[in-house]
Design a protein around this motif. Sequence first.
Motif, short mmCIF file in Angstrom:
data_model
loop_
_atom_site.label_atom_id
_atom_site.label_comp_id
_atom_site.label_asym_id
_atom_site.label_seq_id
_atom_site.Cartn_x
_atom_site.Cartn_y
_atom_site.Cartn_z
N ALA A 137 30.58 19.95 54.38
CA ALA A 137 31.00 19.38 53.10
C ALA A 137 32.42 19.80 52.73
N THR A 138 32.78 21.06 52.97
CA THR A 138 34.11 21.53 52.57
C THR A 138 35.19 21.05 53.53
N GLY A 139 34.83 20.75 54.78
CA GLY A 139 35.84 20.35 55.75
C GLY A 139 36.67 21.52 56.27
N PHE A 140 36.19 22.75 56.09
CA PHE A 140 36.93 23.90 56.60
C PHE A 140 37.01 23.79 58.11
N PRO A 141 38.20 23.97 58.70
CA PRO A 141 38.37 23.74 60.13
C PRO A 141 37.62 24.74 61.00
N ASP A 142 37.30 24.33 62.22
CA ASP A 142 36.69 25.22 63.20
C ASP A 142 37.79 26.04 63.86
N ILE A 143 37.98 27.26 63.37
CA ILE A 143 39.02 28.14 63.88
C ILE A 143 38.40 29.08 64.90
N PRO A 144 38.96 29.17 66.08
CA PRO A 144 38.37 30.03 67.12
C PRO A 144 38.18 31.47 66.62
N GLY A 145 36.96 31.99 66.83
CA GLY A 145 36.66 33.36 66.45
C GLY A 145 36.31 33.58 65.00
N ILE A 146 36.30 32.52 64.19
CA ILE A 146 36.03 32.66 62.76
C ILE A 146 34.66 32.09 62.44
N ARG A 147 33.83 32.91 61.82
CA ARG A 147 32.50 32.46 61.38
C ARG A 147 32.57 31.98 59.94
N TYR A 148 31.82 30.94 59.66
CA TYR A 148 31.75 30.39 58.30
C TYR A 148 30.55 31.02 57.59
#
Length: 302
Positions: A137-148
């Motif tokens: 929903a937020t569209g936060f990007p898939d950044i390598p090594g980062i957990r949502y």
Amino acid sequence: FPFAYETQTDPLSGLTEGILTRSEKSHTAPLVMHTQSASEYWHRSGSLVHTDPLGERDGEIPENVRIYFFGGTQHGPGKFTTDAGDGQTAPSAADYKPFARALLLALDRWAKDGTPPPPSVHPTIRDGNLVSWTQNATGFPDIPGIRYPGVIQQPSYLDFGPRWKEQRIIDRQPPLPRGDYRVLVPRSNPYGNPLGCLSAPEVAVPTGSYPGWRLRRTDGPAADQLYSLTGSYIPFPRTKAEREASGDPRRSIEERYPSLENYLEQLQARCEAYEKAGYFLPEDTRRTLEIQRERVAPLFAN
């Protein structure tokens, strides 16, 4: 409940009230400037200040109230660092104090001679910038090594018994949960920063992503839980080659800013736009440029 300044009806408890309801009846309602960081949306149900209790519609902000959301900031500005410490990301050092100084003076003018302060700035359901907190929903990007985040702070309506509402006497302990209020969060732009807000200048002209959340380390206590009242700073790759090698979807520093001077020119333009709109003071423009020049200069070093 009540969470908002307007008078609302709570669909869970049936209560009709607002933060200012009683003062409005007695003609003693104050002038209010409500400010909140990005972390408040994740840790303190910040959206309920300007929506209905179930997050289905935008609220109506009273004439004597302003609400300002300082995008990319956390509950208390921290010292700039890229060290994650006991979190999975570094804390946010985005600074809302310049906004607070300008708005405090605006509040003084508002109270003293009736000069209206700058308009409220916060994300809305209407504009599509206030959404469910999931990553899709937020569209936060898939950044390598980062957990949502897999969790958010969300208040519940707790039934303490029939005498609680009027007499504050508890007949049920533990109380019975009767439902949850719905919390929303700001939507992200493609590089991970919030929309519909009054972004700190270093967030509006970014060198990284500044989400309102931060997670605790995976190998420590409360692993993957929200780190209380803090946001994150997730730097952009320095070069295009670094970005492509890591698979980071966010444009690199090199691709965004041809030089340090170009970065500072964009930053100055943003600060001056805030000045013109009444959200910034000239002395804070100078201070911000000095701080950011020193902070980002290493990113442009050969």
